[in-house]
Motif scaffolding. Sequence first.
Motif, PDB file in Angstrom:
ATOM      1  N   GLU A 231       0.697  -1.304   0.047  1.00  0.00           N
ATOM      2  CA  GLU A 231       0.081  -0.081  -0.002  1.00  0.00           C
ATOM      3  C   GLU A 231       0.746   1.154  -0.159  1.00  0.00           C
ATOM      4  N   LEU A 232       2.059   1.188   0.494  1.00  0.00           N
ATOM      5  CA  LEU A 232       3.234   2.290   0.359  1.00  0.00           C
ATOM      6  C   LEU A 232       3.782   2.205  -1.011  1.00  0.00           C
ATOM      7  N   THR A 233       4.244   1.301  -1.503  1.00  0.00           N
ATOM      8  CA  THR A 233       5.048   1.268  -2.738  1.00  0.00           C
ATOM      9  C   THR A 233       4.217   1.711  -3.819  1.00  0.00           C
ATOM     10  N   ARG A 234       2.800   1.334  -3.760  1.00  0.00           N
ATOM     11  CA  ARG A 234       1.822   1.912  -4.887  1.00  0.00           C
ATOM     12  C   ARG A 234       1.817   3.327  -4.897  1.00  0.00           C
ATOM     13  N   LEU A 235       2.018   4.063  -3.679  1.00  0.00           N
ATOM     14  CA  LEU A 235       2.151   5.677  -3.745  1.00  0.00           C
ATOM     15  C   LEU A 235       2.991   6.240  -4.022  1.00  0.00           C
ATOM     16  N   MET A 236       4.321   5.428  -4.200  1.00  0.00           N
ATOM     17  CA  MET A 236       5.618   5.900  -4.573  1.00  0.00           C
ATOM     18  C   MET A 236       5.600   6.373  -6.133  1.00  0.00           C
ATOM     19  N   ASP A 237       6.228   7.637  -6.505  1.00  0.00           N
ATOM     20  CA  ASP A 237       5.892   7.961  -7.785  1.00  0.00           C
ATOM     21  C   ASP A 237       7.089   8.550  -8.079  1.00  0.00           C
ATOM     22  N   ASN A 238       7.692   8.129  -9.286  1.00  0.00           N
ATOM     23  CA  ASN A 238       8.865   8.786 -10.011  1.00  0.00           C
ATOM     24  C   ASN A 238      10.081   8.794  -9.005  1.00  0.00           C
ATOM     25  N   VAL A 239      10.211   7.626  -8.818  1.00  0.00           N
ATOM     26  CA  VAL A 239      11.499   7.522  -7.872  1.00  0.00           C
ATOM     27  C   VAL A 239      12.446   6.121  -8.177  1.00  0.00           C
ATOM     28  N   ALA A 240      13.526   6.103  -8.100  1.00  0.00           N
ATOM     29  CA  ALA A 240      14.860   4.947  -8.432  1.00  0.00           C
ATOM     30  C   ALA A 240      15.578   5.080  -7.460  1.00  0.00           C
ATOM     31  N   VAL A 241      15.805   3.552  -7.014  1.00  0.00           N
ATOM     32  CA  VAL A 241      16.695   3.239  -6.265  1.00  0.00           C
ATOM     33  C   VAL A 241      18.095   2.798  -6.823  1.00  0.00           C
ATOM     34  N   PHE A 242      19.362   3.069  -6.018  1.00  0.00           N
ATOM     35  CA  PHE A 242      20.609   2.773  -6.465  1.00  0.00           C
ATOM     36  C   PHE A 242      21.412   2.364  -5.551  1.00  0.00           C
ATOM     37  N   VAL A 243      22.591   1.568  -5.751  1.00  0.00           N
ATOM     38  CA  VAL A 243      23.427   1.042  -4.686  1.00  0.00           C
ATOM     39  C   VAL A 243      24.699   1.540  -5.449  1.00  0.00           C
ATOM     40  N   GLU A 244      25.585   2.582  -4.420  1.00  0.00           N
ATOM     41  CA  GLU A 244      26.835   2.976  -4.796  1.00  0.00           C
ATOM     42  C   GLU A 244      27.835   2.390  -3.580  1.00  0.00           C
TER      43      GLU A 244
END
Length: 116
Positions: free
Chosen positions: A23-36
Amino acid sequence: MLEMTREEFEELVAEALDRIPPELTRLMDNVAVFVEDEPPAEDPELLGLYEGTPLTDRGEWYAGVLPDRITVYRGPTLRMSGTREDVVQETEVTVVHEIAHHFGIDDARLHALGYG
């Protein structure tokens, strides 16, 4: 320092993301996750970073922009962790912390909730 390949660490980040309620991930919008591997030199202890416009600050003007960026840093997480379980826990806390910034939650509130 605890040893863990980048691929193993990326998998831990993916698993932490999978534990976020749908229910939270459905609300996420236009975001990308990276590992550095390492954070910027001016903040060598940084575990994660959110860069973008929180959902709470977006208005009608918000269109056609690059995705917000969440970065999780492997090096400092491994240096502060004594065991694999520590890495799993810290990675999950970091992912939740940075996603919370995407939702507009500030550091003070996150610290109060135990995600500091």
